[in-house]
Design an enzyme around this catalytic site. Structure first.
Site, PDB file in Angstrom:
ATOM      1  N   GLU A  46      32.375  40.682  25.262  1.00 21.23           N
ATOM      2  CA  GLU A  46      33.424  40.472  24.436  1.00 21.23           C
ATOM      3  C   GLU A  46      33.492  39.278  23.517  1.00 21.23           C
ATOM      4  OE1 GLU A  46      37.168  40.463  26.702  1.00 21.23           O
ATOM      5  OE2 GLU A  46      36.614  42.426  27.608  1.00 21.23           O
TER       6      GLU A  46
ATOM      7  N   ARG B  24      34.895  35.096  25.288  1.00 19.13           N
ATOM      8  CA  ARG B  24      35.087  35.541  23.804  1.00 19.13           C
ATOM      9  C   ARG B  24      34.245  34.660  23.123  1.00 19.13           C
ATOM     10  NH1 ARG B  24      39.774  37.370  26.320  1.00 19.13           N
ATOM     11  NH2 ARG B  24      39.857  39.674  26.353  1.00 19.13           N
TER      12      ARG B  24
ATOM     13  N   THR C 219      39.371  33.170  29.626  1.00 14.45           N
ATOM     14  CA  THR C 219      38.668  34.223  29.081  1.00 14.45           C
ATOM     15  C   THR C 219      38.668  34.097  27.482  1.00 14.45           C
ATOM     16  OG1 THR C 219      40.480  35.825  28.711  1.00 14.45           O
ATOM     17  CG2 THR C 219      39.266  35.819  30.606  1.00 14.45           C
TER      18      THR C 219
ATOM     19  N   THR D 102      50.773  33.519  29.412  1.00 18.94           N
ATOM     20  CA  THR D 102      49.444  32.625  29.189  1.00 18.94           C
ATOM     21  C   THR D 102      49.213  32.830  27.837  1.00 18.94           C
ATOM     22  OG1 THR D 102      48.601  34.920  29.897  1.00 18.94           O
ATOM     23  CG2 THR D 102      48.796  32.914  31.555  1.00 18.94           C
TER      24      THR D 102
ATOM     25  N   ASP E  75      54.689  44.917  29.952  1.00 20.19           N
ATOM     26  CA  ASP E  75      53.319  44.252  29.743  1.00 20.19           C
ATOM     27  C   ASP E  75      52.929  44.196  28.499  1.00 20.19           C
ATOM     28  OD1 ASP E  75      51.093  42.797  30.557  1.00 20.19           O
ATOM     29  OD2 ASP E  75      50.131  44.322  31.442  1.00 20.19           O
TER      30      ASP E  75
ATOM     31  N   TRP F  15      43.932  43.058  22.078  1.00 15.57           N
ATOM     32  CA  TRP F  15      43.632  41.669  21.601  1.00 15.57           C
ATOM     33  C   TRP F  15      42.485  41.851  20.538  1.00 15.57           C
ATOM     34  CZ3 TRP F  15      38.285  40.868  22.427  1.00 15.57           C
ATOM     35  CH2 TRP F  15      37.729  41.734  23.324  1.00 15.57           C
TER      36      TRP F  15
END
Length: 551
Positions: free
Chosen positions: A95, A145, A189, A253, A316, A403
């Site tokens: 990613e 990432r 991440t 987050t 979500d 994202w």
């Protein structure tokens, strides 16, 4: 095994381990040596748009993913050829967005970092670190990432929320800090963001009952400078949604990089959903500062303003999509704007100087959780919500976008991003789950509807009006997670739903070129220049591909 040729499909197994001296590698036929001995001054991070370097995750602080390079044009893009491929042995779903400084490319794969010759893909050094066992949810997938660079230092986050500072010339570890406790379900991440003399990092774990935060550390020593908690504690502004100890497990987050306005000295960072995900009984009210963009003073971390996209989120709908900074006239006046295509299906325009809501427009065709956005910026709810028996809700849990990176081209005035049309059946558990370490905190989840296959589309929206100018439907199973890049020549590169890197005309959406990587895309493309040659690079599956015109 790839054949070795001058700049074409180069394969190499050479690896330089940490502890070695700065590396100089002699190039392939006709190419001079390239050294990993780089020194990126902080002033170089202020250059916007980026040119031959791509010095940070989004190219520059604006998040536009817009490059000034102009060698590749709509007229010649059909001549693009793969120049080299780098293979990662510890990830089948990279990613990363590469960072390139003076011909040296820095990438990550899981917890490993690499410096490559950006012309050939040859490894200059490789920092090796084992993947962490016993992690939960996103962190357990070991996605990473990318890096941030400052002078001769490279910063990266690890899956267990450690911040590493590496020597950019050798890969040596200079210092390491643990900035969150994985025993409390934290992970990481993202790629860090360097701002002046600080490196800013966030966490993952919003679905696992952690308390989100953003933290800044001194680039030289790793000492903490400030921390902003995205879930306020008792007695703090916004704490009314978090009775008792609910704030300790509220989510929110900060698992994607933010953006930064140097003139306003303001960081714009987005936050994820509240926890537990689909049941809001333990978190009454708006659940600040989840599903928000927060504007923070870069020196102190103090909150300047916030805007919440989805109050009391039951779906979500993380707001972690890139907050893009653009300067445009609005109502005849120049405005500093913040643009975001949100996971909830709406495109937002804010005044980034003060956080004022200016407008929102729906870009997803299937939206049933809200009928629109009120003039105060709050959604007009329909009353649809998850139930134990199951409720069809649009967009689904993956959102109407996610994202993967959008881009904005100031010449066309268009905002480009990948959208997803998919509804899902949402469920809640019949008995409220309690927070436990080592476990997720969803209170059940969502299920795809077999009779309603998803559809991925590349959309171009007018940044001024929020209206769709053109749409480009994708062929595939709607499982790709590729992002976009735009250039000064009006091209848009993106990872399509068929595993291809594709280029289209940014004004019309007309397809111009494609290359099939043979793998599902989970990354966003970037572009860079070395020795007068423009390259375009993207990760796909376990490989990183770099393309250029014949030379």
């Amino acid at each position: 095994m790839w054949a070795v040729a001058a700049g074409v499909w180069l394969f190499t197994s050479a690896v330089s381990r940490p502890g070695m001296n700065p590396v100089t590698v002699t190039g392939e036929e006709g190419l001079g040596p390239i050294a990993a001995d780089i020194d990126l001054a902080p002033e170089a991070l202020l250059l916007s748009p980026p040119r031959h370097n791509w010095p940070s995750y989004n190219g520059d602080y604006s998040g536009r993913r817009y490059s000034a390079l102009s060698q590749i044009t709509p007229a010649n893009v059909r001549e693009l050829r793969a120049q080299w491929v780098f293979h990662s042995s510890n990830s089948d779903s990279m990613e990363v967005t590469p960072v390139v400084v003076n011909g040296v490319m820095y990438i990550t794969s899981a917890n490993d970092a690499f410096a490559l010759d950006a012309r050939t893909g040859r490894v200059l050094w490789h920092h090796v670190r084992a993947m962490t066992e016993g992690l939960v949810d996103d962190a357990s997938s070991h996605h990473n990432r990318g890096v941030a660079v400052w002078h001769t230092r490279v910063f990266m986050e690890t899956d267990n929320a450690h911040l590493l500072c590496l020597d950019a010339r050798s890969g040596n570890l200079l210092w390491e800090i643990a900035y969150a406790d994985t025993k409390l379900n934290y992970g990481a991440t993202s790629a860090p963001l360097v701002i002046k003399d600080k490196v800013v990092v966030g966490t993952s774990g919003g679905d696992d009952g952690i308390r989100g935060f953003l933290a800044a550390f001194d680039v030289l020593t790793g000492k903490p400078v400030w921390r902003f908690w995205t879930i306020p504690g008792p007695g703090e502004p916004g704490s009314s949604s978090w009775p008792g100890d609910a704030y300790l497990h509220g989510g929110g987050t900060t698992w994607m990089p933010g953006t930064y306005d140097p003139e306003l000295n303001t960081i714009y960072w987005t936050t994820s959903n509240p926890a537990p995900d689909f049941v809001g009984d333990t978190r009454p009210g708006d659940d600040l500062y989840t599903d928000c963009v927060v504007a923070l003073d870069a020196d102190t971390g103090k909150l300047k303003w916030h805007f919440q996209f989805t109050p009391h989120d039951l779906f979500d709908y993380d707001a972690t999509q890139t907050p893009v900074l653009a300067d445009l006239s609005r109502d005849g006046q120049p405005r500093r704007l913040l643009l975001q295509a949100n996971r909830n299906g709406f495109f937002y325009t804010l005044d980034r100087a003060n956080g004022d809501f200016l407008s929102a427009s729906r870009f997803a065709e299937n939206v049933n959780w809200a009928s629109g956005i009120h003039r105060n910026g709050r959604p007009v709810l329909t009353g649809v919500k998850p139930t134990p028996a199951g409720t069809r809700i649009c967009p689904g849990m993956e959102g109407a976008t996610n994202w993967y990176s959008p881009s904005y081209n100031p010449q066309t005035g268009l905002f480009y991003f990948l959208a997803l049309e998919r509804c899902e059946t949402y469920f809640t558990s019949r008995k409220l789950e309690t927070y436990r370490t080592g476990r997720t905190y969803y209170n059940t989840g969502a299920q795809r509807i077999s009779s309603e296959p998803g559809q991925k589309l590349l959309l171009a929206l007018s940044a001024r009006t929020g209206k769709i100018v053109w749409r480009y439907p994708q062929v595939g199973n709607a499982d790709s997670w590729g992002g976009t890049l735009t250039t000064a020549t009006g091209l848009v590169f993106f990872g399509d739903d068929a595993g291809e890197l594709e280029a289209v005309d940014g004004a019309t959406g007309k397809p111009l070129w494609h290359f099939n990587t043979g793998q599902t895309m989970h990354a966003s493309p970037m572009t860079y220049g070395v020795d007068g040659i423009q390259y375009v690079a993207v990760a796909a599956g376990s490989d990183l591909f770099s393309f250029a015109l014949p030379f």
